[in-house]
Design an enzyme around this catalytic site. Structure first.
Site, PDB file in Angstrom:
ATOM      1  N   GLU A   4      -1.645  -9.388   2.958  1.00 43.28           N
ATOM      2  CA  GLU A   4      -1.424 -10.264   4.333  1.00 43.28           C
ATOM      3  C   GLU A   4      -3.069 -10.424   4.851  1.00 43.28           C
ATOM      4  OE1 GLU A   4      -1.593  -4.696   5.424  1.00 43.28           O
ATOM      5  OE2 GLU A   4      -1.414  -6.400   3.990  1.00 43.28           O
TER       6      GLU A   4
ATOM      7  N   ARG B 132      -6.795   5.801  -0.401  1.00 41.29           N
ATOM      8  CA  ARG B 132      -7.152   6.772  -1.587  1.00 41.29           C
ATOM      9  C   ARG B 132      -6.394   7.060  -1.926  1.00 41.29           C
ATOM     10  NH1 ARG B 132      -7.145  11.455   1.982  1.00 41.29           N
ATOM     11  NH2 ARG B 132      -8.453  12.617   1.448  1.00 41.29           N
TER      12      ARG B 132
ATOM     13  N   CYS C  19       0.787  -1.370   0.257  1.00 39.79           N
ATOM     14  CA  CYS C  19      -0.270  -0.278   0.036  1.00 39.79           C
ATOM     15  C   CYS C  19       0.677   1.467  -0.199  1.00 39.79           C
ATOM     16  CB  CYS C  19      -1.017  -0.211   1.236  1.00 39.79           C
ATOM     17  SG  CYS C  19      -2.382   0.603   1.416  1.00 39.79           S
TER      18      CYS C  19
ATOM     19  N   GLU D  80      -1.035  13.737  -1.463  1.00 42.35           N
ATOM     20  CA  GLU D  80      -1.745  13.187  -0.100  1.00 42.35           C
ATOM     21  C   GLU D  80      -0.203  14.185   1.248  1.00 42.35           C
ATOM     22  OE1 GLU D  80      -2.859  10.261   3.267  1.00 42.35           O
ATOM     23  OE2 GLU D  80      -1.595   9.693   1.579  1.00 42.35           O
TER      24      GLU D  80
ATOM     25  N   HIS E 209      -3.463  -5.004  -0.026  1.00 44.00           N
ATOM     26  CA  HIS E 209      -3.472  -5.209   1.821  1.00 44.00           C
ATOM     27  C   HIS E 209      -2.994  -7.167   1.262  1.00 44.00           C
ATOM     28  CE1 HIS E 209      -3.121  -2.333   3.778  1.00 44.00           C
ATOM     29  NE2 HIS E 209      -3.705  -1.210   3.375  1.00 44.00           N
TER      30      HIS E 209
END
Length: 267
Positions: free
Chosen positions: A229, A182, A102, A126, A227
């Site tokens: 995981e 996002r 990510c 961001e 993700h």
């Protein structure tokens, strides 16, 4: 499974570079996924918790010395970002297996844009909305929406590029993985980044969203926007974690062989 866990005879050290280290449970899914991979390939996984805010170009070599692999997990906010970028650069330049999840994928893109393409101000919108090179940004149709409306949540399909390292790891042409983020890879800079050697190895089926990047010349240098995981299990390690630990184990073996050769020469 229990017999495999008890019989692990090898060992690797993974440097996990994060900013929530006062509470290791913040990275529990990542930590457990690393161990799941170790169960399958007979390897003990030692995690070195590396505080991202303490990592700088001057300290990165000392803080990550001896790590067989480097992992930068997800997260929000700008705290520790420069340390994570330094860790990604250290992994890339020293051929250390790198796994970005990510935000960790976004870090790899920013690092590559800065130090390979020479865009010193490259960043995520961001954290630096005024940068001339927002290699990570909101998609055009996200801008102007309320913050909650810009989140990409849940399972999304990903088309894997043939002959990529990602294709080798999954053994499939299309996968489905879970997301929680996002900001996205900015397609405005995609051609220049690819021409400079950063391979886009996974996208949305319509090729609009970049889901994975990799460096073909490195033994394992992969960043994914999703993700993995969330899908790993003790009796079924996620293929990306398994491949990462295998690469770390190979790196460890190679370092030991080099050290043994150097010792023999000194004698």
């Amino acid at each position: 499974m229990l017999a495999r866990i008890a019989g692990r005879g090898k060992r690797v050290c993974i440097g996990l570079v994060g900013k929530y280290l006062r509470l290791h449970d913040a990275y529990l899914s990542v930590m457990e996924s690393l161990h799941h991979a170790g169960y399958e390939i007979g390897t003990m996984v030692d995690i070195r918790w590396v505080e991202a805010e303490a990592v700088t170009p001057a300290t990165v070599g000392e803080m990550l010395a001896g790590c067989d692999g480097i992992l930068v997990p997800g997260g929000f906010g700008d705290r520790g970002i420069e340390g994570k970028i330094a860790a990604a650069q250290y992994a890339r330049k020293n051929d250390i297996p790198y796994f970005g999840i990510c935000l960790g994928m976004q870090i790899a893109v920013i690092e590559y844009a800065r130090h390979v393409l020479g865009w010193a101000d490259a960043h995520s919108a961001e954290f630096a909305p005024e940068t001339a090179h927002p290699v990570i940004d909101l998609m055009p149709d996200q801008k102007g929406l309320e913050k909650g409306g810009t989140m990409r949540l849940g399972r999304y399909p990903c088309a894997i590029k043939p002959a990529s390292r990602l294709a080798e790891v999954y053994g499939k042409a299309e996968i489905g993985e879970r997301h929680r983020h996002r900001y996205e890879f900015n397609n405005t800079f995609r051609q220049e980044l690819e021409e400079a050697g950063l391979a886009v190895s996974g996208t949305s089926p319509d090729d609009r969203l970049v889901e994975a990047v990799e460096l073909p010349g490195n033994p394992f240098y992969i960043g994914v926007q999703y993700h993995p995981e969330f899908k790993s299990r003790p009796n079924r390690a996620h293929p990306l974690f398994r491949a990462f630990i295998q690469a770390a184990l190979q790196n460890s073996s190679m370092k030991k062989a080099v050290a043994k050769g150097a010792f023999a020469r000194r004698r």
